[in-house]
Design an enzyme around this catalytic site. Structure first.
Site: not given
Length: 373
Positions: A212, A60
């Protein structure tokens, strides 16, 4: 809060846009939720914004700053109820009030005890407030770890499985097998950035020697930690997991009876070692997750193997399934994605949370576990 007016097709379109732009925060805002905001006045979009990075201004505020002095009398469409507390940033509800926004439409309620209540604050200030427009299932699908954390004291766990058309994840047990293509692999790397940690079991380490790591960590983010279940704490000195340990820390969970020599070898390689209790089926997953929670890990992507995935499913610890389906067949000698006994699980507890999506020739299905309330 019950909507006080009917929504138009234009309202729904702007609200959908707020959800869409909010997703740009994937991998950058955790543990905060992804949120987007669209400001509209007299039928025209005057500004858009999304929560870009953890610790930075919320959606916002970003939109209001981009609107400059034109937000007075506008409608704010927000994917999540504006927050109502002082955290790393001031309350978004107050920012909307101060900017002269007259109407707020939001998709999902904020589940936080401290951050919730923005809609009430907005109404008390005289704004027209409509929301939540979407369902709780839709809200959880957008920000699963955030909503999970509001109700649970354990990390949110997602399980990723890549399988052939006949449900196999490898040509044979212990054999490294490429299932999906490069487009799917690229998406998996993007998915990893949205989790605090990536988890694998000992079988995957032995068969695939994975690293990973994430190819491209979004700016302002840290690489997900790498978690490994190794009951005996034995990890080869040349294992891929031992690379880049400073940028992407490795945590090994082992049994309390693991060799001290093996543990010392890991610690010398700058690996964090956590002995946990075990039973006849292996390391106790609840204990593993409890340690993860203490480490501040709120979301985990498990990438295998079949035994670990089956154990997580049996203990009802999987909140989301990422199922990759590749258009080829491996045959009866392959390693099944789902171990025997899983057919007894209540698979109706999971439902599709998004439309199936194609990545090259491979299809991604996302299923979320249903929750009451």
């Amino acid at each position: 809060m019950i909507p006080d007016t009917a929504l138009s097709l234009e309202d729904l379109a702007h609200l959908s846009r707020s959800v869409e732009i909010g997703r740009q925060g994937w991998g950058r805002v955790s543990p905060n939720p992804m949120v987007g905001c669209v400001l509209v006045r007299a039928g025209e979009v005057i500004a858009e914004g999304h929560h870009e990075v953890y610790g930075g201004p919320h959606a916002e505020v970003v939109a209001l700053e981009r609107a400059l002095l034109t937000a007075d009398g506008s409608t704010a469409y927000v994917s999540l109820e504006p927050c109502n507390h002082h955290g790393r940033t001031p309350p978004c509800s107050q920012a909307l009030i101060d900017a002269g926004v007259k109407r707020v439409v939001y998709a999902a309620s904020d589940p936080g005890e401290k951050s919730g209540g923005g809609a009430v604050a907005l109404q008390k200030a005289g704004l027209s407030v409509i929301g939540p427009v979407g369902s709780m299932a839709e809200a959880r699908a957008e920000n699963p770890a955030f909503f999970h954390a509001a109700r649970h004291s354990t990390p949110f766990v997602a399980l990723k499985l890549a399988m052939s058309l006949d449900g196999m994840i490898a040509a044979a047990p212990g054999v490294a097998t490429r299932i999906t293509g490069t487009d799917a692999e690229r998406e998996v790397h993007r998915l990893r950035t949205g989790f605090d940690a990536v988890l694998v079991g000992a079988g995957t380490v032995r068969a695939d020697d994975p690293r990973l790591t994430v190819r491209l960590v979004p700016p302002g983010s840290t690489a997900p930690r790498r978690l490994v279940l190794l009951p005996d704490a034995n990890l080869p000195a040349d294992a891929g997991l031992l690379q880049e340990v400073e940028d992407a820390p490795v945590h090994v969970f082992c049994g309390v009876d693991a060799s001290e020599v093996a543990i010392e070898r890991l610690e010398a390689a700058r690996v964090h070692v956590h002995p946990v209790p075990a039973d006849e089926t292996g390391l106790r997953l609840e204990s593993v997750l409890a340690v993860c929670q203490e480490l501040g890990i709120q979301s985990i992507l498990c990438e295998g193997g079949s035994a670990l995935g089956a154990a997580l499913l049996r203990e009802n610890l999987v909140g989301r399934l990422y199922l990759w389906i590749a258009p080829h067949v491996i045959g009866q000698n392959g390693l099944p994605a789902f171990a025997e006994g899983l057919e007894q699980l209540d698979w109706n507890a999971y439902s599709l949370s998004a439309e199936p999506e194609l990545f090259g020739p491979d299809t991604l299905l996302i299923l979320d576990r249903k929750e009451d309330g």
